[in-house]
Design a protein around this motif. Structure first.
Motif, PDB file in Angstrom:
ATOM      1  N   ALA A 120      40.138  42.861  53.371  1.00 15.45           N
ATOM      2  CA  ALA A 120      39.649  42.959  51.992  1.00 15.45           C
ATOM      3  C   ALA A 120      40.362  41.936  51.102  1.00 15.45           C
ATOM      4  N   LEU A 121      41.669  41.802  51.252  1.00 15.15           N
ATOM      5  CA  LEU A 121      42.428  40.837  50.450  1.00 15.15           C
ATOM      6  C   LEU A 121      41.998  39.407  50.788  1.00 15.15           C
ATOM      7  N   ARG A 122      41.840  39.111  52.080  1.00 16.00           N
ATOM      8  CA  ARG A 122      41.441  37.771  52.523  1.00 16.00           C
ATOM      9  C   ARG A 122      40.036  37.423  52.029  1.00 16.00           C
ATOM     10  N   THR A 165      42.519  49.647  46.012  1.00 14.99           N
ATOM     11  CA  THR A 165      42.404  51.086  46.232  1.00 14.99           C
ATOM     12  C   THR A 165      41.303  51.344  47.248  1.00 14.99           C
ATOM     13  N   PHE A 166      41.647  52.061  48.314  1.00 19.79           N
ATOM     14  CA  PHE A 166      40.646  52.461  49.308  1.00 19.79           C
ATOM     15  C   PHE A 166      39.877  53.646  48.744  1.00 19.79           C
ATOM     16  N   ASN A 167      38.546  53.559  48.764  1.00 17.11           N
ATOM     17  CA  ASN A 167      37.704  54.605  48.191  1.00 17.11           C
ATOM     18  C   ASN A 167      36.869  55.359  49.214  1.00 17.11           C
ATOM     19  N   ALA A 168      36.363  54.651  50.234  1.00 15.30           N
ATOM     20  CA  ALA A 168      35.391  55.310  51.107  1.00 15.30           C
ATOM     21  C   ALA A 168      35.162  54.528  52.397  1.00 15.30           C
ATOM     22  N   THR A 205      38.268  49.184  45.692  1.00 17.64           N
ATOM     23  CA  THR A 205      38.167  48.699  44.325  1.00 17.64           C
ATOM     24  C   THR A 205      39.496  48.052  43.960  1.00 17.64           C
ATOM     25  N   ALA A 206      39.448  47.161  42.977  1.00 23.68           N
ATOM     26  CA  ALA A 206      40.648  46.506  42.473  1.00 23.68           C
ATOM     27  C   ALA A 206      40.469  46.282  40.976  1.00 23.68           C
ATOM     28  N   THR A 207      41.573  46.363  40.227  1.00 22.89           N
ATOM     29  CA  THR A 207      41.497  46.162  38.779  1.00 22.89           C
ATOM     30  C   THR A 207      42.506  45.134  38.282  1.00 22.89           C
ATOM     31  N   TYR A 251      34.929  45.957  45.142  1.00 22.80           N
ATOM     32  CA  TYR A 251      34.402  45.865  43.794  1.00 22.80           C
ATOM     33  C   TYR A 251      35.587  45.648  42.865  1.00 22.80           C
ATOM     34  N   ILE A 252      35.665  44.432  42.302  1.00 22.65           N
ATOM     35  CA  ILE A 252      36.726  44.073  41.371  1.00 22.65           C
ATOM     36  C   ILE A 252      36.229  44.438  39.981  1.00 22.65           C
TER      37      ILE A 252
END
Length: 151
Positions: free
Chosen positions: A49-51, A65-68, A85-87, A10-11
């Motif tokens: 996740a990045l790819r 960020t790893f959340n769950a 998540t990423a911001t 989730y960005i």
């Protein structure tokens, strides 16, 4: 038993999440969700996740960020999903064959067509502690949810 490992990202920007409105004819057709997909052989969840984020959005994530860990259970299917998540990101937003990208305010996300279980883990994303969640489905109906700290 079909076991699958996936990632979902989730960005976030300006109190909105970047969601994909799935157009690919699979079990998530016409649903809204974060971006992601299968972890390939030899790939770490973070690399996947990045790819996947780049493939589906054209964006290079600068923070992740790893959340769950989320586990989806149905009759003959278990999916282990790493939730991030990423911001911060660079690049130009580009939709893919997976679907259309849309920035959605966090407070209206639950009004969109999505997997019922996604609402449960989205509500916990703002918490600082890592968590684990098990979502039990019968068809598309969520029948049980359990969650706790990630051990």
């Amino acid at each position: 038993m079909n076991n699958k490992k996936t990632v979902l990202v989730y960005i976030e920007q300006d109190h909105k999440y970047l969601l994909i409105h799935k157009q690919k004819p699979d079990m998530s057709f016409n649903k809204y969700m974060g971006v992601g997909g299968k972890i390939e052989a030899g790939e770490s969840p973070k690399e996947a996740a990045l790819r996947e984020a780049f493939e589906e959005t054209g964006l290079t994530l600068l923070d992740l960020t790893f959340n769950a860990k989320i586990f989806f259970h149905s009759q003959d299917y278990i999916e282990e999903m790493y939730l991030y998540t990423a911001t911060s990101f660079i690049g130009t937003l580009q939709s893919s064959s997976e679907g259309t990208l849309i920035w959605v305010p966090k407070d209206v996300i639950k009004n969109l067509p999505m997997w019922e279980g996604d609402i449960h883990f989205l509500e916990k994303l703002h918490e600082k502690n890592l968590f684990e969640m098990h979502l039990y489905y019968e068809g598309e109906k969520l029948v049980r949810v359990s969650s706790g700290p990630l051990v």
